[in-house]
Scaffold this active site. Structure first.
Site, short mmCIF file in Angstrom:
data_model
loop_
_atom_site.label_atom_id
_atom_site.label_comp_id
_atom_site.label_asym_id
_atom_site.label_seq_id
_atom_site.Cartn_x
_atom_site.Cartn_y
_atom_site.Cartn_z
N LYS A 1 18.19 11.93 -46.34
CA LYS A 1 18.39 10.47 -45.02
C LYS A 1 16.95 10.58 -44.11
CE LYS A 1 22.04 8.15 -46.53
NZ LYS A 1 22.95 9.01 -47.44
C1 LIG Z 1 23.32 8.93 -48.82
C2 LIG Z 1 23.42 9.54 -49.88
C3 LIG Z 1 23.49 9.35 -51.28
C4 LIG Z 1 23.79 8.11 -52.46
O1 LIG Z 1 22.07 7.44 -51.04
P1 LIG Z 1 22.23 6.31 -51.88
O2 LIG Z 1 20.55 5.88 -51.39
O3 LIG Z 1 23.23 4.90 -50.43
O4 LIG Z 1 22.67 5.67 -52.95
C5 LIG Z 1 23.48 10.84 -51.78
N1 LIG Z 1 24.08 11.77 -51.64
C6 LIG Z 1 24.24 12.12 -49.73
C7 LIG Z 1 23.66 13.74 -49.75
C8 LIG Z 1 23.74 11.11 -49.03
O5 LIG Z 1 23.79 12.01 -47.82
#
Ligand SMILES: *Cc1c(COP(=O)(O)O)cnc(C)c1O
Length: 497
Positions: free
Chosen positions: A113
Site C-alpha cells: 500500500k
Molecule cells: C491490500 C492487500 C492485498 C490485496 O490487494 P487488493 O488491491 O485489495 O486486491 C494483498 N496483500 C496485502 C499484504 C495487502 O495489504
C-alpha cells in the site's frame, strides 16, 4: 484525457478533480476515458531510469492536467530512500528460473500500500491547489489492515488534510493493530468497528454518498475524499511497478523485447491486479493475469463462472488483508470490458447491493477467461507453501504472498505454461510474524515483538526499524464502536455538530 464514472459515462472530470473527490457522486468509480499506450521503445528507455523517473513517465500519460513540474514534485517527494529502504523502491528478487518476486513492501509500513499511499498525499494536495479547492480534505479509510496504516503514514501532518481510519476489531494482525493504534500526528483518528472489512467499507461508502453528511461538512469548510483503492490516485501509482518490472527484466536480459510475462497477484479489493490489467492494456506484454484468493474465494468463482455471489460464509484467515467479499475495483474492470456500458454496470451493481449477486454476459465471461486465471488456497495450504519456499529457496514469504505462490503453482500444474512470471509480494513477513513462524513450525506464544526477533533469526531478513520501534510507543486510539456509529465518530472527530 478525462475521467468518467463507471455508473454515468456522461461524467467528465479532470484527473485532479477525480483524485480530490475520490468517488463519483453517483457511487461509481472514476475511470480514464481512454487507456494511453506506451511502445516497446518507451519501455526500453525506462530501463535506464530511476523508479521516480519511470513513475513520472507513466503518470504523465494519465494525469494530463498536471504539469511536468507538478508530477516531478510528487514522484520525487514519494519515491526516495528516505521513505523506502531500497534505492530500487520496488525490488525484483529472483526466486528461481524465470520466476521473480516483485517486492512491494520496502516502504515505511512494510506493505505494498505504501507504493501508492506515499504519493497520494502529494497528488491530492497538488490537485486541490490546481482546482482552487479551498476546503480541508477529510480522508475516510476503511481498512483490512494495511491500507489504514499506510494512509496514516502518508497523510500524517499533511497540511489541509485530516484522516480517519476504521478497521475491523478482530480482523487485523497484532502488528497491524499496534501500527495503527500508536499512530502519531495531529490530524489523525483511528477507530475499530465491531464487524468485518466489508462492514467498514460499506459504512465509509455510505457516509461518502450521503448528501446530508456532505452538506454538513461543506458548511464547515470540509469535504471528504478517499485513500482506498476506489480513488484513482491509488490505482495509477500501482500501474507503474508493473511497467517498471518489465523494463527491469528487459534491462537485466531476463526477457527479450516483446516476450510475454505472467503477473500473479494476491487479491482482495481487486486494485493491485487491476493495475496489472491497465499495464497490459497500455502495451506491457502480459500473458495471464493470475488472481489469487484465500478462503474468501468469491473472485475465483466469479472469474471461472461469471457469477458474482457474495452470499457466502466470511472467513477470518491468516491473510487478513484479503478477507473481502466485495471487491470494489471489479467495477472498473467490468466497465472497460463491457464496452463502457454504464447502464449495464448500474444494473449489475444495483443487484449486488440488493441481492448480493449478479451474472455477467457471455461476452464478458469470454474476456475474463481469456485475460485471467483464478485460484484460491486455504490457511493450511498457505502455511505449507511458506514452509516449502523457506526450505527449498531460503525465501520467507508473508501469508498473502504465499497465497499467490500457491495459486501460481496450481496454475503451472494445470496448464504447463512456461511463460516467465512476476509474483507480486505484497507484505513483509514481519507484519505477520506469528503466522509465518507457525508455518515454519516455530514458537507462537510470545508477544508480537519477540516474534519479530525470532523471525529475524529464522529468515535473515533485516528487521524493519518502523516495526521494531513500535514496541516503545503508546497506544493513542483504543475506541471500538458498532458499525452504525461511524457517522457519529466522524462528526465527533471533526468537531462538527
Ligand atoms: C491490500 C492487500 C492485498 C490485496 O490487494 P487488493 O488491491 O485489495 O486486491 C494483498 N496483500 C496485502 C499484504 C495487502 O495489504
Amino acid at each position: 484525457m478525462f475521467y468518467r464514472s463507471t455508473r454515468n459515462s456522461g461524467v467528465n472530470v479532470t484527473s485532479a478533480q477525480a483524485i480530490a473527490q475520490g468517488i463519483s457522486e453517483d457511487g461509481g468509480l472514476f475511470v480514464p476515458s481512454e487507456i494511453p499506450s506506451i511502445s516497446m521503445d518507451d519501455i526500453k528507455k525506462l530501463g535506464d531510469m530511476s523508479y521516480a523517473e519511470r513513475a513520472l513517465f507513466v503518470f504523465s500519460k494519465f494525469l494530463t492536467d498536471y504539469t511536468e513540474a507538478e508530477i516531478r514534485y510528487c514522484v520525487e517527494g514519494a519515491y526516495n530512500t528516505k521513505n523506502f529502504d531500497t534505492e530500487n523502491i520496488a525490488e525484483l528478487a529472483h526466486l528461481f528460473d524465470g520466476t521473480y518476486m516483485l517486492e512491494l513492501w520496502h516502504g515505511p509500513t512494510c506493505a505494498f500500500k505504501d507504493m501508492a499511499l506515499q504519493i497520494l498525499p502529494y497528488l491530492l494536495t497538488t490537485a486541490t491547489k490546481k482546482i482552487n479547492l479551498d476546503k480541508k480534505v477529510v480522508i475516510l479509510v476503511a481498512t483490512s489492515g494495511d491500507t489504514g496504516k499506510a494512509a496514516l503514514e502518508g497523510f500524517k501532518d499533511v497540511e489541509g488534510t485530516e484522516i480517519l481510519v476504521f478497521y475491523p476489531d478482530n480482523g487485523v494482525s497484532a502488528m497491524q493493530k499496534k501500527q495503527m493504534t500508536t499512530q502519531e500526528g495531529n490530524n489523525v483518528g483511528v477507530c475499530a468497528i465491531k464487524g468485518n472489512f466489508d462492514d467498514a467499507q460499506n459504512g465509509v461508502k455510505a457516509i461518502f454518498t450521503n448528501k446530508e453528511i456532505g452538506d454538513k461538512l461543506a458548511e464547515n469548510g470540509m469535504m471528504f475524499s478517499s485513500a482506498n483503492s476506489i480513488n484513482w490516485g491509488r490505482l495509477a501509482p500501482q500501474i507503474i511497478y508493473y511497467v517498471s518490472s518489465y523494463a527491469q527484466l528487459l534491462k537485466d536480459g531476463e526477457i527479450n523485447a516483446g516476450d510475454k510475462i505472467n503477473i500473479v497477484v494476491p487479491t482482495g479489493n481487486f486494485g493491485n491486479i487491476l493495475a496489472g490489467y491497465y499495464a497490459k492494456r497500455m502495451g506491457v506484454p502480459v500473458n495471464k493475469l493470475i488472481c489469487a484468493s484465500n478462503a474468501n474465494n468469491v473472485l475465483t468463482d466469479f472469474i471461472r463462472t461469471g457469477v458474482y455471489d457474495r452470499n457466502r460464509q466470511f472467513y477470518a484467515t491468516i491473510s487478513p488483508s484479503m478477507d473481502i467479499l466485495i471487491s470494489s475495483n471489479l467495477e472498473r474492470l467490468l466497465y472497460h470490458i463491457s464496452g463502457e456500458d454504464d447502464a449495464q454496470i448500474r444494473e449489475w451493481f444495483g443487484k449486488l447491493a440488493s441481492e448480493g449477486k449478479y451474472e455477467v454476459t457471455d461476452a464478458v465471461k469470454a474476456v475474463l477467461k481469456d485475460e485471467f486465471y483464478a485460484g484460491c488456497c486455504d490457511d493450511e495450504k498457505t502455511k505449507a507453501t511458506i514452509k516449502e519456499y523457506y526450505d527449498k529457496y531460503s525465501y520467507t514469504c508473508d501469508t498473502h504472498t504465499a497465497v499467490a505462490v500457491s495459486v501460481y503453482e496450481e496454475y503451472v500444474k494445470e496448464t504447463g505454461d512456461k511463460t516467465k512470471t512476476v509474483i507480486a509480494s505484497t507484505a513483509s513477513p514481519y507484519k505477520f510474524s506469528g503466522s509465518v513462524l507457525s508455518a515454519l513450525g516455530k514458537g507462537t506464544d510470545a508477544d508480537e515483538f519477540s516474534l519479530v526477533e525470532e523471525l529475524g533469526k529464522a529468515s535473515g531478513i533485516k528487521i524493519p526499524e518502523s516495526l521494531a520501534s513500535l514496541k516503545n510507543k503508546d497506544v493513542r486510539f483504543s475506541e471500538v464502536i458498532a458499525k452504525d456509529e461511524m457517522k457519529e465518530f466522524v462528526f465527533r472527530s471533526l468537531g462538527v455538530k
